[in-house]
Design an enzyme around this catalytic site. Sequence first.
Site, PDB file in Angstrom:
ATOM      1  N   HIS A  95       0.804  -1.221   0.000  1.00 14.94           N
ATOM      2  CA  HIS A  95       0.000   0.000   0.000  1.00 14.94           C
ATOM      3  C   HIS A  95       0.837   1.271   0.000  1.00 14.94           C
ATOM      4  CE1 HIS A  95      -2.213  -3.272   2.116  1.00 14.94           C
ATOM      5  NE2 HIS A  95      -3.060  -2.986   1.158  1.00 14.94           N
ATOM      6  N   CYS A 117       3.036  -1.507  -4.461  1.00 13.10           N
ATOM      7  CA  CYS A 117       2.519  -1.833  -5.787  1.00 13.10           C
ATOM      8  C   CYS A 117       2.910  -0.728  -6.769  1.00 13.10           C
ATOM      9  CB  CYS A 117       1.003  -1.981  -5.740  1.00 13.10           C
ATOM     10  SG  CYS A 117       0.236  -2.198  -7.363  1.00 13.10           S
ATOM     11  N   GLU A 147      -3.135   3.067   2.107  1.00  8.44           N
ATOM     12  CA  GLU A 147      -2.706   3.686   0.855  1.00  8.44           C
ATOM     13  C   GLU A 147      -2.888   5.205   0.891  1.00  8.44           C
ATOM     14  OE1 GLU A 147      -4.121   3.993  -3.775  1.00  8.44           O
ATOM     15  OE2 GLU A 147      -4.442   2.067  -2.762  1.00  8.44           O
ATOM     16  N   CYS A 215      -6.949   0.823 -10.103  1.00  5.66           N
ATOM     17  CA  CYS A 215      -6.105  -0.162 -10.762  1.00  5.66           C
ATOM     18  C   CYS A 215      -6.919  -1.133 -11.612  1.00  5.66           C
ATOM     19  CB  CYS A 215      -5.252  -0.909  -9.742  1.00  5.66           C
ATOM     20  SG  CYS A 215      -6.060  -2.302  -8.941  1.00  5.66           S
ATOM     21  N   SER A 243      -9.962  -5.080   3.644  1.00  2.00           N
ATOM     22  CA  SER A 243      -9.601  -5.012   2.229  1.00  2.00           C
ATOM     23  C   SER A 243     -10.572  -4.085   1.512  1.00  2.00           C
ATOM     24  CB  SER A 243      -9.640  -6.405   1.594  1.00  2.00           C
ATOM     25  OG  SER A 243      -9.603  -6.323   0.188  1.00  2.00           O
ATOM     26  N   SER A 244     -10.082  -2.943   1.068  1.00  2.00           N
ATOM     27  CA  SER A 244     -10.949  -1.968   0.414  1.00  2.00           C
ATOM     28  C   SER A 244     -11.583  -2.522  -0.850  1.00  2.00           C
ATOM     29  CB  SER A 244     -10.140  -0.698   0.072  1.00  2.00           C
ATOM     30  OG  SER A 244     -10.925   0.220  -0.658  1.00  2.00           O
ATOM     31  N   ASN A 245     -10.770  -3.138  -1.712  1.00  3.90           N
ATOM     32  CA  ASN A 245     -11.330  -3.606  -2.983  1.00  3.90           C
ATOM     33  C   ASN A 245     -12.335  -4.725  -2.778  1.00  3.90           C
ATOM     34  OD1 ASN A 245      -9.997  -6.394  -3.993  1.00  3.90           O
ATOM     35  ND2 ASN A 245      -8.487  -5.249  -2.809  1.00  3.90           N
TER      36      ASN A 245
END
Length: 341
Positions: A95, A117, A147, A215, A243-245
């Site tokens: 992050h 990333c 992040e 992303c 986990s955001s996604n």
Amino acid sequence: MTATTLDPFTAGPTDNSVSAAKRVLLLKPRGFCAGVVRAIDIVRIALETFGAPIYVRKEIVHNRFVVNELAGKGAIFVDEIDQVPEGMRVIYSAHGVSPAVRQRSKDLKLKVIDATCPLVTKVHVEAVKFAKQGYSLVLVGHRDHDEIEGTFGEAPEVTQIVSNAAEVKSLEIPDPDHVAYLTQTTLSLDEARDIIHALKEKFPNIVGPHSQDICYATENRQTAVKNVAHNADLVLVVGSNNSSNSNRLVEVSRNLGTKGYLIDNSEAIDSAWLEDVSTVAITAGASAPEILVEDVVNYLRQKGFAGVEEVEVMPENVRFGLPPEIVQAIASAPVPAPASV
């Protein structure tokens, strides 16, 4: 979009009292993205090359199963860089980190391996560029996410964070004609679109990145849910609560009118969710390993969901290279002597 009937995962006996017509739609792409694969590989290679302990700032990726597995191999996860003893080796999570963290690492003479990333690094570079050009910066994302903490730290004196369209109304910018925006990489596409639309209405001359910051993996997994949710009675998203996604995938399903739940593994499934359900769609956040997906599929098979179809919405073949610290370590590792015959 293609659908393929899969050979069933190894499973125990099914509940024969439940109709065999019940089925599972296994979405593809799902699970690990290139950035997550890279980050996990970095920790594993570091442990194999340098030996334990290896310190990792924050969770390397937001998945408890992965973190526990790596901790079992000798990784020590810490919340702050000051928890790393002076001179030791530390890995930054996928992050990213702020310049302040990097400076503190130098102060402590830490041996740093950066697992950020590359797509997050892109956002950091954009933040620095806009700040140097004199822009006020609006960072679209969730304030408590690792992040956002790292990206905000690149130019905190000119950056404001907004988490929803309503917050845009209260934004005050020194020069409304000289403002730029960036986004967290794991936002909901629809959520980001609404916030960016609100920003453009309030600041008609606002500028953004040349290509979107969200992303490819976040977009692809959300697109897969959008394409399949209408064919399912229930969507299960394998992923951890932080986990955001993964959370965004649940939101996408619910916004389309299909029940959706975030689960760490099969043990988190409430059997009541399966009542009057004939089709379950399964996906996984970008930090969730495939073994947990298999666990969920096997659980559902035992509940009578015998048919399993993999539905590929789009191909995904992205790969990221390893950081130079790891490449150099691999190159300099001693070659084992050939075994005697």
